[in-house]
Design a protein around this motif. Structure first.
Motif, PDB file in Angstrom:
ATOM      1  N   PRO A 142       0.824  -1.216   0.000  1.00 13.46           N
ATOM      2  CA  PRO A 142       0.000   0.000   0.000  1.00 13.46           C
ATOM      3  C   PRO A 142       0.853   1.259   0.000  1.00 13.46           C
ATOM      4  O   PRO A 142       1.890   1.336   0.669  1.00 13.46           O
ATOM      5  CB  PRO A 142      -0.828  -0.131   1.273  1.00 13.46           C
ATOM      6  N   CYS A 144      -1.493   7.179   0.831  1.00 16.34           N
ATOM      7  CA  CYS A 144      -2.869   6.705   0.679  1.00 16.34           C
ATOM      8  C   CYS A 144      -3.300   5.860   1.876  1.00 16.34           C
ATOM      9  O   CYS A 144      -4.455   5.904   2.313  1.00 16.34           O
ATOM     10  CB  CYS A 144      -3.018   5.910  -0.608  1.00 16.34           C
ATOM     11  N   ALA A 145      -2.408   5.045   2.423  1.00 14.08           N
ATOM     12  CA  ALA A 145      -2.743   4.225   3.585  1.00 14.08           C
ATOM     13  C   ALA A 145      -2.976   5.063   4.829  1.00 14.08           C
ATOM     14  O   ALA A 145      -3.734   4.666   5.727  1.00 14.08           O
ATOM     15  CB  ALA A 145      -1.643   3.208   3.824  1.00 14.08           C
ATOM     16  N   VAL A 201      -6.802   7.705   6.422  1.00 13.88           N
ATOM     17  CA  VAL A 201      -7.948   7.020   7.034  1.00 13.88           C
ATOM     18  C   VAL A 201      -9.070   8.006   7.333  1.00 13.88           C
ATOM     19  O   VAL A 201     -10.255   7.715   7.136  1.00 13.88           O
ATOM     20  CB  VAL A 201      -7.499   6.286   8.308  1.00 13.88           C
ATOM     21  N   HIS A 207     -12.152   0.949  11.603  1.00 14.35           N
ATOM     22  CA  HIS A 207     -11.350   0.704  10.411  1.00 14.35           C
ATOM     23  C   HIS A 207     -10.840  -0.730  10.438  1.00 14.35           C
ATOM     24  O   HIS A 207     -10.233  -1.178  11.406  1.00 14.35           O
ATOM     25  CB  HIS A 207     -10.181   1.698  10.347  1.00 14.35           C
ATOM     26  N   SER A 263      -9.124  -2.598   7.526  1.00 18.94           N
ATOM     27  CA  SER A 263      -7.843  -2.792   6.858  1.00 18.94           C
ATOM     28  C   SER A 263      -7.737  -1.854   5.677  1.00 18.94           C
ATOM     29  O   SER A 263      -8.713  -1.172   5.307  1.00 18.94           O
ATOM     30  CB  SER A 263      -7.681  -4.250   6.396  1.00 18.94           C
ATOM     31  N   ALA A 264      -6.536  -1.835   5.101  1.00 19.79           N
ATOM     32  CA  ALA A 264      -6.263  -1.070   3.891  1.00 19.79           C
ATOM     33  C   ALA A 264      -5.682  -2.017   2.863  1.00 19.79           C
ATOM     34  O   ALA A 264      -4.669  -2.681   3.111  1.00 19.79           O
ATOM     35  CB  ALA A 264      -5.309   0.088   4.172  1.00 19.79           C
ATOM     36  N   SER A 302      -4.229  -2.637  -1.045  1.00 17.47           N
ATOM     37  CA  SER A 302      -3.643  -1.990  -2.202  1.00 17.47           C
ATOM     38  C   SER A 302      -4.326  -2.481  -3.468  1.00 17.47           C
ATOM     39  O   SER A 302      -4.415  -3.690  -3.713  1.00 17.47           O
ATOM     40  CB  SER A 302      -2.143  -2.281  -2.260  1.00 17.47           C
ATOM     41  N   VAL A 353      -5.399   2.812  -2.921  1.00 18.81           N
ATOM     42  CA  VAL A 353      -5.647   2.035  -1.706  1.00 18.81           C
ATOM     43  C   VAL A 353      -7.138   2.103  -1.382  1.00 18.81           C
ATOM     44  O   VAL A 353      -7.769   3.160  -1.516  1.00 18.81           O
ATOM     45  CB  VAL A 353      -4.811   2.554  -0.527  1.00 18.81           C
ATOM     46  N   THR A 354      -7.678   0.957  -0.943  1.00 14.87           N
ATOM     47  CA  THR A 354      -9.076   0.875  -0.513  1.00 14.87           C
ATOM     48  C   THR A 354      -9.112   0.652   0.989  1.00 14.87           C
ATOM     49  O   THR A 354      -8.541  -0.325   1.487  1.00 14.87           O
ATOM     50  CB  THR A 354      -9.815  -0.258  -1.236  1.00 14.87           C
ATOM     51  N   HIS A 355      -9.799   1.546   1.704  1.00 10.51           N
ATOM     52  CA  HIS A 355      -9.958   1.439   3.150  1.00 10.51           C
ATOM     53  C   HIS A 355     -11.300   0.778   3.446  1.00 10.51           C
ATOM     54  O   HIS A 355     -12.334   1.164   2.879  1.00 10.51           O
ATOM     55  CB  HIS A 355      -9.892   2.825   3.804  1.00 10.51           C
ATOM     56  N   THR A 371     -12.155   3.993  -1.702  1.00  5.41           N
ATOM     57  CA  THR A 371     -10.920   3.935  -2.482  1.00  5.41           C
ATOM     58  C   THR A 371     -10.366   5.351  -2.657  1.00  5.41           C
ATOM     59  O   THR A 371     -11.092   6.256  -3.092  1.00  5.41           O
ATOM     60  CB  THR A 371     -11.171   3.306  -3.860  1.00  5.41           C
TER      61      THR A 371
END
Length: 308
Positions: A11, A15-16, A19, A38, A40-41, A43, A49-51, A68
């Protein structure tokens, strides 16, 4: 493994760390208090990155809000791509949609329900309706005219008239009787479609599975249905293998049964045997035994304890 592949699975740091941006986007799309912790994150590619956030909404157990985020190359500004609610690995989901023709089961139809039949249904084939018959005055009709049938009908009418004094069927003109259409009408063949050989086979397999020789009831029956007086045979080719049960006490009453099927309600079943009588006791403990109370008499006979 290439460096590009390694970077895509790792990731992006900026971007990570976004949050809060992802949470604010999820809360904007969802109802208040629905977005949870939250998770996970993940890649999705280079600088994408998708949270994932927990969904606390009732009815969406195990679902997660997926937000994303991405950034451009050599840029420190993280932007929002999309926000969507996705099912998790243990989420509760509706089953896949199944067409109504595949969902329909025997017994589902009720009063007023209509079941359309496809035009190319393999269970049916075109029947004889008389629409394709040639005109009465055509050359084809003259070549195959059933004059012999008409003459036979006329002879039979004459015989009936001489016997009873009136024609057997005076309401039907003689020109109509004896034709192919009249015969088809009498035999019940004037239908747009009739049962095909495939439809006949699948129906026979279905009936044999429900009321056939391999069922537990038939295995324990005293005799098969072929010798039962309550069996009503079918017409046509199915007569050799199936019939209708007319025993009101049978589990197959009013059903199409195989001739090899059977039940305890067979018309020729043996009479119920009488219950067995127990054998007499070897040692009778209830009967009183007589014993002599005095010495035997001179004559050898025992003395009667009660002379009276």
């Amino acid at each position: 493994m290439s460096a590009a592949t390694t970077r895509s699975r790792t990731p992006d740091r900026l971007c990570a760390e976004a949050v809060d941006l992802a949470r604010s986007a999820a809360e904007e799309a969802a109802a208040p208090g629905v977005v949870g912790e939250h998770v996970s994150a993940v890649s999705e590619g280079d600088r994408v990155v998708t949270h994932l956030f927990e969904c606390k909404e009732m009815g969406y157990r195990g679902w997660r809000w997926a937000v994303t985020v991405a950034r451009a190359s050599r840029s420190k500004l993280v932007t929002l791509d999309e926000t969507v609610l996705l099912p998790g690995p243990d989420s509760l989901q509706a089953p896949e949609w199944v067409p109504w023709s595949d969902r329909l089961r025997p017994g589902d139809m009720g009063p007023g329900d209509l079941l359309p039949t496809e035009a190319e249904d393999l269970r049916l084939e075109p029947g004889y309706t008389g629409e394709d018959a040639p005109p009465p005055n055509s050359a084809v009709m003259d070549a195959v005219t059933p004059q012999a049938l008409a003459d036979l009908v006329e002879a039979e009418d004459a015989e009936e008239t001489d016997r009873d004094g009136a024609p057997a069927d005076a309401a039907t003109p003689l020109s109509v009787r004896g034709t192919i259409s009249a015969v088809a009408e009498e035999l019940g063949m004037r239908r747009a479609r009739v049962l095909s050989r495939y439809g006949l086979h699948i129906a026979a397999d279905r009936w044999d599975e429900a009321f056939g020789a391999k069922t537990p009831m038939a295995q324990a029956a005293p005799a098969p249905c072929v010798s039962c007086g309550f069996l009503l045979p079918l017409a046509g080719s199915l007569r050799q293998a199936f019939g209708v049960c007319a025993n009101e006490f049978s589990p197959a009453d009013g059903r199409v049964v195989s001739l090899a099927y059977g039940c305890g309600g067979h018309s020729e079943a043996a009479v119920m045997p009488t219950p067995p009588r127990p054998a007499p006791h070897v040692l009778d403990e209830l009967r009183a035994d007589a014993f002599e109370l005095g010495p035997p008499a001179e004559g050898g006979d025992s003395q009667d304890p009660d002379p009276a």
